[in-house]
Design a protein around this motif. Structure first.
Motif, short mmCIF file in Angstrom:
data_model
loop_
_atom_site.label_atom_id
_atom_site.label_comp_id
_atom_site.label_asym_id
_atom_site.label_seq_id
_atom_site.Cartn_x
_atom_site.Cartn_y
_atom_site.Cartn_z
N PRO A 110 15.72 35.54 -5.60
CA PRO A 110 14.28 35.77 -5.50
C PRO A 110 13.83 36.97 -6.35
CG PRO A 110 15.24 35.45 -3.32
CD PRO A 110 16.38 35.58 -4.29
N TRP A 111 12.64 36.87 -6.90
CA TRP A 111 12.16 37.92 -7.80
C TRP A 111 12.12 39.28 -7.12
CZ3 TRP A 111 7.67 40.99 -7.84
CH2 TRP A 111 6.74 40.73 -6.83
N ARG A 112 11.80 39.33 -5.82
CA ARG A 112 11.76 40.60 -5.09
C ARG A 112 13.16 41.20 -4.99
NH1 ARG A 112 7.43 43.29 -5.01
NH2 ARG A 112 7.95 44.33 -3.10
N VAL A 113 14.18 40.37 -4.86
CA VAL A 113 15.56 40.86 -4.81
C VAL A 113 15.95 41.45 -6.15
CG1 VAL A 113 17.99 40.19 -4.52
CG2 VAL A 113 16.25 39.29 -2.95
N VAL A 114 15.62 40.75 -7.24
CA VAL A 114 15.90 41.27 -8.58
C VAL A 114 15.22 42.62 -8.74
CG1 VAL A 114 15.55 40.91 -11.06
CG2 VAL A 114 16.19 38.98 -9.60
N LEU A 115 13.95 42.69 -8.40
CA LEU A 115 13.18 43.92 -8.55
C LEU A 115 13.80 45.05 -7.71
CD1 LEU A 115 10.63 45.26 -9.75
CD2 LEU A 115 9.43 44.55 -7.68
N ASN A 116 14.09 44.78 -6.46
CA ASN A 116 14.64 45.82 -5.58
C ASN A 116 16.02 46.28 -6.05
OD1 ASN A 116 12.39 45.94 -3.93
ND2 ASN A 116 13.16 44.38 -2.55
N GLU A 117 16.85 45.35 -6.48
CA GLU A 117 18.19 45.72 -6.98
C GLU A 117 18.07 46.60 -8.21
OE1 GLU A 117 21.48 44.99 -6.01
OE2 GLU A 117 20.73 44.20 -4.12
N CYS A 118 17.15 46.28 -9.09
CA CYS A 118 16.97 47.08 -10.31
C CYS A 118 16.41 48.46 -9.98
CB CYS A 118 16.08 46.34 -11.30
SG CYS A 118 16.93 44.92 -12.05
N ILE A 119 15.51 48.54 -9.05
CA ILE A 119 14.98 49.84 -8.62
C ILE A 119 16.11 50.69 -8.05
CG2 ILE A 119 13.49 50.99 -6.93
CD1 ILE A 119 11.52 48.59 -7.34
N GLU A 120 16.97 50.08 -7.24
CA GLU A 120 18.12 50.81 -6.67
C GLU A 120 19.06 51.31 -7.76
OE1 GLU A 120 18.68 51.88 -3.51
OE2 GLU A 120 16.66 51.12 -3.14
N LEU A 121 19.32 50.49 -8.76
CA LEU A 121 20.16 50.92 -9.88
C LEU A 121 19.54 52.12 -10.60
CD1 LEU A 121 21.20 47.52 -11.53
CD2 LEU A 121 22.73 49.15 -10.39
N ALA A 122 18.25 52.04 -10.85
CA ALA A 122 17.56 53.12 -11.55
C ALA A 122 17.56 54.40 -10.70
CB ALA A 122 16.14 52.71 -11.92
N LYS A 123 17.41 54.26 -9.40
CA LYS A 123 17.45 55.44 -8.51
C LYS A 123 18.83 56.08 -8.54
CE LYS A 123 14.05 54.28 -4.93
NZ LYS A 123 13.92 53.88 -3.52
N GLU A 124 19.85 55.25 -8.47
CA GLU A 124 21.21 55.76 -8.36
C GLU A 124 21.75 56.32 -9.67
OE1 GLU A 124 25.51 54.32 -6.55
OE2 GLU A 124 23.74 53.09 -6.23
N PHE A 125 21.41 55.70 -10.79
CA PHE A 125 22.01 56.08 -12.07
C PHE A 125 21.03 56.70 -13.05
CE2 PHE A 125 24.71 52.69 -10.40
CZ PHE A 125 25.96 53.28 -10.48
#
Length: 178
Positions: free
Chosen positions: A127-142
């Protein structure tokens, strides 16, 4: 002795087991195999953007890293080879949504946006929301301090274009912001 100065008795307070670290990032043990694949792909894409290494040598190096065996290697392969193979097409989708030149975007945020754009295009089962949330988490972490906000804005705009029916359905049901 006042109540405030009495020694503690009994068991220590129970620790929360939310799966988050003190900074709000997900603990490694709470991450799915696909989330781990995105993390390894992000590191690999960073090597490609910064070191200009080819996909094959990056792949060999990354598969040897600690914890790779817990990642979804098929998804990792798709992200690494797909993003590098379609870099020009992904950049063409992302560029109109930027407020600066691509060269001014950090390699971490650039890599995260590639992952998001690639998944929007090629992973309709996510789902697009999952893609978006996963990418936000990556950007927050790294990524940098507020890089996740930039990634969020760009990928939200991209989702509206690449996943129009899904985004519109979420808006109609009140689940999507914006």
């Amino acid at each position: 002795m006042s109540d405030d100065n009495k020694p503690a008795t009994g068991p220590a307070p129970r620790q929360s087991r939310t799966g988050l670290t003190s900074t709000g990032a997900r603990k490694a043990s709470a991450k799915s195999a696909r989330s781990r694949a995105r993390e390894f792909a992000l590191q690999a894409l960073y090597q490609h953007l910064v070191g200009h290494n080819d996909a094959q040598s990056i792949d060999v190096f990354t598969r040897d890293l600690a914890g790779f065996h817990k990642a979804d290697s098929v998804h990792y392969d798709a992200l690494l080879h797909g993003c590098i193979g379609e870099a020009a097409e992904l950049d063409a989708l992302i560029l109109p949504l930027l407020d600066r030149k691509m060269e001014e975007i950090s390699p971490i945020e650039h890599s995260v946006m590639w992952i998001g754009a690639y998944e929007f295009l090629h992973c309709p089962e996510v789902p697009w929301r999952v893609v978006l949330n996963e990418c936000i988490e990556l950007a927050k972490e790294f990524g940098g301090t507020d890089g996740h906000k930039y990634v969020n804005a760009v990928l939200n705009g991209l989702a509206a274009t690449l996943r129009t029916p899904e985004v519109e359905a979420d808006k109609a049901s009140g689940r999507a912001k914006g």
